[in-house]
Scaffold this active site. Sequence first.
Site, PDB file in Angstrom:
ATOM      1  N   ARG A   1       0.989  10.815  12.606  1.00 57.22           N
ATOM      2  CA  ARG A   1       2.131  10.333  11.844  1.00 57.22           C
ATOM      3  C   ARG A   1       3.105   9.609  12.759  1.00 57.22           C
ATOM      4  O   ARG A   1       2.992   9.649  13.958  1.00 57.22           O
ATOM      5  CB  ARG A   1       2.849  11.514  11.161  1.00 57.22           C
ATOM      6  CG  ARG A   1       2.068  12.227  10.061  1.00 57.22           C
ATOM      7  CD  ARG A   1       2.102  11.499   8.730  1.00 57.22           C
ATOM      8  NE  ARG A   1       3.428  10.992   8.391  1.00 57.22           N
ATOM      9  CZ  ARG A   1       4.436  11.724   7.907  1.00 57.22           C
ATOM     10  NH1 ARG A   1       4.273  13.013   7.688  1.00 57.22           N
ATOM     11  NH2 ARG A   1       5.613  11.162   7.619  1.00 57.22           N
TER      12      ARG A   1
ATOM     13  N   LYS B   1       0.815  -1.217   0.000  1.00 53.15           N
ATOM     14  CA  LYS B   1       0.000   0.000   0.000  1.00 53.15           C
ATOM     15  C   LYS B   1       0.850   1.269   0.000  1.00 53.15           C
ATOM     16  O   LYS B   1       0.343   2.361  -0.278  1.00 53.15           O
ATOM     17  CB  LYS B   1      -0.979   0.002   1.171  1.00 53.15           C
ATOM     18  CG  LYS B   1      -0.397   0.163   2.547  1.00 53.15           C
ATOM     19  CD  LYS B   1      -1.494   0.038   3.599  1.00 53.15           C
ATOM     20  CE  LYS B   1      -0.953   0.176   5.000  1.00 53.15           C
ATOM     21  NZ  LYS B   1      -0.481   1.540   5.332  1.00 53.15           N
ATOM     22  N   ASP B   2       2.161   1.134   0.283  1.00 51.99           N
ATOM     23  CA  ASP B   2       3.059   2.288   0.241  1.00 51.99           C
ATOM     24  C   ASP B   2       3.722   2.484  -1.117  1.00 51.99           C
ATOM     25  O   ASP B   2       4.438   3.466  -1.325  1.00 51.99           O
ATOM     26  CB  ASP B   2       4.173   2.130   1.285  1.00 51.99           C
ATOM     27  CG  ASP B   2       3.663   2.200   2.713  1.00 51.99           C
ATOM     28  OD1 ASP B   2       2.548   2.702   2.920  1.00 51.99           O
ATOM     29  OD2 ASP B   2       4.377   1.738   3.613  1.00 51.99           O
TER      30      ASP B   2
ATOM     31  N   ARG C   1       2.798   6.190  17.261  1.00 52.92           N
ATOM     32  CA  ARG C   1       1.356   6.428  17.219  1.00 52.92           C
ATOM     33  C   ARG C   1       0.666   5.894  18.471  1.00 52.92           C
ATOM     34  O   ARG C   1      -0.208   6.552  19.043  1.00 52.92           O
ATOM     35  CB  ARG C   1       0.752   5.797  15.958  1.00 52.92           C
ATOM     36  CG  ARG C   1       1.296   6.399  14.673  1.00 52.92           C
ATOM     37  CD  ARG C   1       0.625   5.825  13.444  1.00 52.92           C
ATOM     38  NE  ARG C   1       1.391   6.140  12.238  1.00 52.92           N
ATOM     39  CZ  ARG C   1       0.886   6.131  11.013  1.00 52.92           C
ATOM     40  NH1 ARG C   1      -0.374   5.805  10.822  1.00 52.92           N
ATOM     41  NH2 ARG C   1       1.635   6.419   9.974  1.00 52.92           N
TER      42      ARG C   1
ATOM     43  N   CYS D   1      -0.738   7.124  -3.453  1.00 45.74           N
ATOM     44  CA  CYS D   1      -0.993   6.269  -2.297  1.00 45.74           C
ATOM     45  C   CYS D   1      -1.721   7.034  -1.192  1.00 45.74           C
ATOM     46  O   CYS D   1      -2.320   6.432  -0.319  1.00 45.74           O
ATOM     47  CB  CYS D   1       0.325   5.746  -1.731  1.00 45.74           C
ATOM     48  SG  CYS D   1       1.373   4.937  -2.945  1.00 45.74           S
TER      49      CYS D   1
ATOM     50  N   SER E   1      -4.383   8.694   7.178  1.00 49.86           N
ATOM     51  CA  SER E   1      -4.931   8.287   5.886  1.00 49.86           C
ATOM     52  C   SER E   1      -6.190   9.059   5.523  1.00 49.86           C
ATOM     53  O   SER E   1      -7.184   9.038   6.262  1.00 49.86           O
ATOM     54  CB  SER E   1      -5.243   6.786   5.940  1.00 49.86           C
ATOM     55  OG  SER E   1      -6.130   6.399   4.925  1.00 49.86           O
ATOM     56  N   LEU E   2      -6.168   9.718   4.353  1.00 52.27           N
ATOM     57  CA  LEU E   2      -7.381  10.370   3.856  1.00 52.27           C
ATOM     58  C   LEU E   2      -8.462   9.345   3.537  1.00 52.27           C
ATOM     59  O   LEU E   2      -9.654   9.636   3.658  1.00 52.27           O
ATOM     60  CB  LEU E   2      -7.071  11.202   2.617  1.00 52.27           C
ATOM     61  CG  LEU E   2      -6.212  12.454   2.815  1.00 52.27           C
ATOM     62  CD1 LEU E   2      -5.961  13.139   1.480  1.00 52.27           C
ATOM     63  CD2 LEU E   2      -6.864  13.418   3.785  1.00 52.27           C
ATOM     64  N   ARG E   3      -8.058   8.153   3.115  1.00 48.22           N
ATOM     65  CA  ARG E   3      -9.036   7.087   2.835  1.00 48.22           C
ATOM     66  C   ARG E   3      -9.811   6.729   4.094  1.00 48.22           C
ATOM     67  O   ARG E   3     -11.041   6.648   4.083  1.00 48.22           O
ATOM     68  CB  ARG E   3      -8.310   5.852   2.293  1.00 48.22           C
ATOM     69  CG  ARG E   3      -9.198   4.615   2.165  1.00 48.22           C
ATOM     70  CD  ARG E   3      -8.376   3.358   1.940  1.00 48.22           C
ATOM     71  NE  ARG E   3      -7.475   3.077   3.047  1.00 48.22           N
ATOM     72  CZ  ARG E   3      -7.820   2.433   4.153  1.00 48.22           C
ATOM     73  NH1 ARG E   3      -9.048   1.999   4.323  1.00 48.22           N
ATOM     74  NH2 ARG E   3      -6.939   2.216   5.114  1.00 48.22           N
ATOM     75  N   ARG E   4      -9.083   6.501   5.183  1.00 48.79           N
ATOM     76  CA  ARG E   4      -9.767   6.181   6.443  1.00 48.79           C
ATOM     77  C   ARG E   4     -10.603   7.361   6.909  1.00 48.79           C
ATOM     78  O   ARG E   4     -11.734   7.199   7.360  1.00 48.79           O
ATOM     79  CB  ARG E   4      -8.739   5.807   7.515  1.00 48.79           C
ATOM     80  CG  ARG E   4      -8.049   4.470   7.263  1.00 48.79           C
ATOM     81  CD  ARG E   4      -6.931   4.222   8.268  1.00 48.79           C
ATOM     82  NE  ARG E   4      -6.267   2.941   8.026  1.00 48.79           N
ATOM     83  CZ  ARG E   4      -4.995   2.698   8.236  1.00 48.79           C
ATOM     84  NH1 ARG E   4      -4.207   3.691   8.680  1.00 48.79           N
ATOM     85  NH2 ARG E   4      -4.483   1.509   8.006  1.00 48.79           N
TER      86      ARG E   4
END
Length: 340
Positions: free
Chosen positions: A154, A88-89, A160, A247, A134-137
């Site tokens: 980050r 995914k990266d 985290r 990504c 994540s913008l997706r999350r």
Amino acid sequence: MTKQPSTISTLTIATRQSPLALWQAEHIRDRLLELYPDLTIHLLKIVTKGDKILDTPLAKIGGKGLFVKELEQAMYDKTADIAVHSLKDVPMVLPKGLMLGAYCERAAPTDAFVSNNYNSLDELPNGAVVGTSSLRRQCQIKHYRPDLQIKTLRGNVGTRLSKLDAGDYDAIILATSGLQRIHLDERIKGELDIEVSLPAVGQGALAIECREGDEAVLKLLAPLNDDQARIRLIAERALNRHLEGGCQVPIAAFAVLENENENNSNSENNSNNNQTLWLRGRVGQADGSVLLKAEKRITLQGSQADKESQANQLGIDVAEQLLAKGAGEILAAIYHDNDH
């Protein structure tokens, strides 16, 4: 039976220095050593730009490709032979002269809910603070729970978690597979339902990057390929590539082989049967106000190469559905904002 590499006696793996990246590189090293006990393998540990800039959202500084550029340069310089990545990266278009030499077996693709005080997204109180990079999350969680506050998070997994433990967040969202790989399963309160948060392209999968035309290395890596995972991942990456998405954009895609033999994904009988490949894709506004969805199923037929070609076309087809619904305008606006 031990396999013998044809011409290679020493292999160097480029890796980031985070605990998760090192686990990934060591996992591939150990798998290769099981196959080739006489092979000498070195790890080249590199600090990437993405590891150094921790106070800015990834979308603002170039996306997750910042985690792989220095590793790729090591392959160009021939100080490394391969690099192990969380797929995914990996950017959707690879630099000239480099390729993905192996798609490995896929682990859990889901997002994990991590909290010290709550057991699920549904339990969070109104206005609770959720951390994610994540913008997706973000777009999917905000679509499901518009009342929640999303704050950028980050750093490596340990960083985290320490911010969560310090009380900066009520919950954070991490990749299930990452926590499992570094033996932090006990921090997972639950996995987000895929209907709530469709995974990132390639989430849970490891991929090995190498130089194009390096036949000795490709031969070495061949046994690590998982044909079933490869088909699924090709479909997901084709969708993202057709959307011209990087990504670090609010794009989700998840492919399933519906009659896949989970216990033996490379079994001879399974690979010869026709299979149904189901691809779902989503594109959303970062604030969750819009979440576009598309999906399609196809029956795969023919050889592995034929199936990979069909999977690639499926990704394009689902991307076209999303574009017809307005995905292009959403993504263009996000790219514009990130450039300013």
